[in-house]
Design a protein around this motif. Structure first.
Motif, PDB file in Angstrom:
ATOM      1  N   GLN A 248       0.822  -1.210   0.000  1.00  0.00           N
ATOM      2  CA  GLN A 248       0.000   0.000   0.000  1.00  0.00           C
ATOM      3  C   GLN A 248       0.852   1.253   0.000  1.00  0.00           C
ATOM      4  OE1 GLN A 248      -2.777   1.505   3.344  1.00  0.00           O
ATOM      5  NE2 GLN A 248      -4.130   0.374   1.951  1.00  0.00           N
ATOM      6  N   ARG A 252       0.587   4.811  -2.183  1.00  0.00           N
ATOM      7  CA  ARG A 252       0.329   5.988  -1.337  1.00  0.00           C
ATOM      8  C   ARG A 252       1.411   7.047  -1.511  1.00  0.00           C
ATOM      9  NH1 ARG A 252       1.148   3.996   3.941  1.00  0.00           N
ATOM     10  NH2 ARG A 252       3.304   4.716   3.656  1.00  0.00           N
ATOM     11  N   THR A 258      -1.704   3.030  -9.695  1.00  0.00           N
ATOM     12  CA  THR A 258      -2.883   2.601  -8.940  1.00  0.00           C
ATOM     13  C   THR A 258      -4.033   2.331  -9.901  1.00  0.00           C
ATOM     14  OG1 THR A 258      -3.638   4.884  -8.651  1.00  0.00           O
ATOM     15  CG2 THR A 258      -2.250   3.962  -6.920  1.00  0.00           C
ATOM     16  N   GLY A 259      -4.917   1.412  -9.513  1.00  0.00           N
ATOM     17  CA  GLY A 259      -6.127   1.145 -10.281  1.00  0.00           C
ATOM     18  C   GLY A 259      -5.875   0.725 -11.714  1.00  0.00           C
ATOM     19  N   PRO A 404      -7.413  -4.009  -3.901  1.00  0.00           N
ATOM     20  CA  PRO A 404      -7.886  -2.773  -3.265  1.00  0.00           C
ATOM     21  C   PRO A 404      -6.962  -2.256  -2.165  1.00  0.00           C
ATOM     22  CG  PRO A 404      -9.709  -4.280  -3.601  1.00  0.00           C
ATOM     23  CD  PRO A 404      -8.474  -5.036  -3.948  1.00  0.00           C
ATOM     24  N   ASP A 407      -4.185  -0.330  -3.833  1.00  0.00           N
ATOM     25  CA  ASP A 407      -4.635   0.968  -4.343  1.00  0.00           C
ATOM     26  C   ASP A 407      -5.047   1.941  -3.245  1.00  0.00           C
ATOM     27  OD1 ASP A 407      -4.207   0.236  -6.942  1.00  0.00           O
ATOM     28  OD2 ASP A 407      -6.301  -0.288  -7.357  1.00  0.00           O
ATOM     29  N   ARG A 409      -7.803   1.570  -1.560  1.00  0.00           N
ATOM     30  CA  ARG A 409      -9.264   1.570  -1.493  1.00  0.00           C
ATOM     31  C   ARG A 409      -9.769   0.736  -0.329  1.00  0.00           C
ATOM     32  NH1 ARG A 409     -11.043  -1.252  -5.587  1.00  0.00           N
ATOM     33  NH2 ARG A 409      -9.050  -1.841  -6.549  1.00  0.00           N
ATOM     34  N   MET A 410      -8.875   0.003   0.308  1.00  0.00           N
ATOM     35  CA  MET A 410      -9.200  -0.793   1.471  1.00  0.00           C
ATOM     36  C   MET A 410      -8.064  -0.644   2.469  1.00  0.00           C
ATOM     37  SD  MET A 410      -9.862  -4.944   1.781  1.00  0.00           S
ATOM     38  CE  MET A 410     -11.279  -4.924   0.667  1.00  0.00           C
TER      39      MET A 410
END
Length: 434
Positions: A248, A252, A258-259, A404, A407, A409-410
């Motif tokens: 992550q 970040r 990402t994605g 996720p 990215d 997102r989680m």
């Protein structure tokens, strides 16, 4: 099921499903009514073209053999059709199976044991393969597969970008990236050169790179997913958290994409928008054709030894009620012929499992394919359970969580909790073909 290779116990579910097996798949080979040997594989694209050339060589050197080869779609569809063909006693003589899938097929009686004596008569033995791959070719101490290759998770890099970033040695090779900070520093230096990305990596879409990346890093920490008998979770919370926090942090801190799905990552690396790309080694021909200045290395030792997730294509004998006579012996000669010709197979990036090829001067001259050959001794295959292996539920379910997290997102905490839950769910689910 008995381990002696005699009577097989095949589930009612598989037997009922067998009636739905596509007759087109069974009849789509290239040989006529005089066929003596039938072979199924899942190789398409560049791998499919290479396999066709290998089969053409086999036909040229074995004119007395009528060879029918059938190519089916990669993934669960292939394995479903292979299982149904075995259950319906309409299986081919030999087929390709990922070693990660072997426990499910062997336990379900869907593949027959391989006779080491007939393999030896064809000139092939255990001494011709890395110890780890040979061990994983067994189930309950009985040989069920002969490895063709291993296909590990590797690191691609743009030579010119890395040279400008000061990351190459005097031989114009990438200096080893050691530890989390060593990797982060290299990605940061590459991003300063490109102005866009340090690393391109798939984290979205329908691929499974998030699982491959997770398993690579988790195994570098010495983490186990399951207990040795494969019946209980052995997840280590500290190691699990450390891996998720690291992956992550790359997005970040702006060091990784990402994605992004696999196609987008491949396209951007082909456009020289990043210094590094993480993926399986099978994209080597893609970048050769793109004519970009790239090379490859084993995946770096972020948390310890440079272990890397991998699977292995292997030859197996789908279950038939009787395997005797010349046709059965011919199967072993067919496998031996393809193994001896696997320098050609290496062109697509896979590391040949047959050591006389892997250790040959001809393979050593194959660049960049031979530059990550050392990983063959340390590849990390999936846990030996029915729900693991290429395209398995383990891969897709884990990717749906790890992607996720990569990215952002989680959260890491939620991701760790969901991984623990899904591993337990898989453990609680019976093998559908056992």
């Amino acid at each position: 099921m008995r381990d002696t290779g005699g009577e097989r116990r095949i589930s009612r579910r598989v037997l009922l499903s067998a009636a739905a097996l596509s007759s087109a798949a069974l009849a789509s080979g290239c040989a006529g009514a005089g066929t003596q040997l039938r072979y199924w594989s899942l190789f398409t694209g560049g791998d499919g073209d290479t396999m066709k050339r290998m089969l053409a060589d086999y036909r040229a050197t074995h004119p007395g053999v009528g060879l029918e080869d059938v190519t089916l779609e990669w993934g669960d569809r292939y394995y479903t059709k292979l299982a149904m063909a075995a259950a319906a006693e309409r299986a081919p003589d030999v087929a390709i199976l990922h070693l990660g899938r072997l426990p499910a097929f062997a336990q379900g009686g869907l593949i027959d044991p391989i006779r080491p004596d007939l393999l030896q008569q064809a000139g092939i033995g255990s001494q011709h393969f890395p110890d780890g791959l040979w061990r994983r070719s067994h189930y309950r101490d009985q040989l069920f597969a002969v490895p063709l290759d291993t296909h590990p998770f590797v690191m691609y890099y743009n030579v010119e970008i890395c040279r400008e970033a000061g990351l190459l040695d005097e031989q114009d090779r990438l200096r080893p990236l050691v530890g989390p900070e060593g990797v982060r520093a290299a990605l940061r230096a590459a991003k300063e050169v490109t102005g866009s990305y340090g690393l391109l990596v798939e984290s979205a879409g329908d691929g499974v790179v998030p699982w491959r990346l997770f398993w690579t890093l988790y195994r570098q920490l010495g983490g186990d997913l399951l207990t040795p008998d494969g019946t209980r979770s052995a997840l280590d919370d500290a190691k699990l958290t450390r891996v998720l926090e690291f992956v992550q942090s790359l997005s970040r801190d702006g060091l990784a994409s990402t994605g992004m799905d696999a196609d987008a990552a491949i396209a951007l690396f082909s456009s020289e928008r990043a210094g590094f790309f993480w993926q399986g080694e099978w994209e080597v021909q893609t970048f050769i054709e793109a004519q970009i200045p790239f090379s490859m290395t084993p995946f770096p030792g972020v948390f310890g030894p440079p272990f890397a997730e991998a699977d292995s294509h292997a030859f197996v004998l789908p279950h038939q009620p009787e395997r005797t006579g010349n046709r059965h012996r011919m199967t072993y000669e067919f496998v031996a012929s393809l193994l001896r010709n696997s320098t050609m197979w290496a062109e697509g990036g896979h590391i040949p499992a047959y050591l006389p090829v892997t250790n040959s001067d001809e393979y050593a001259r194959m660049v960049p394919q031979s530059l990550y050959r050392s990983v063959i001794d340390d590849v990390q295959l999936d846990p030996e359970v029915w729900f693991a292996g290429s395209g398995s539920r383990l891969w897709t379910d884990m990717t749906a969580v790890v992607g996720p997290v990569m990215d952002g997102r989680m959260s890491v905490r939620q991701g760790a909790a969901e991984i623990r839950e899904l591993v337990q769910q898989l453990l609680d689910t019976p093998n559908p073909v056992a």
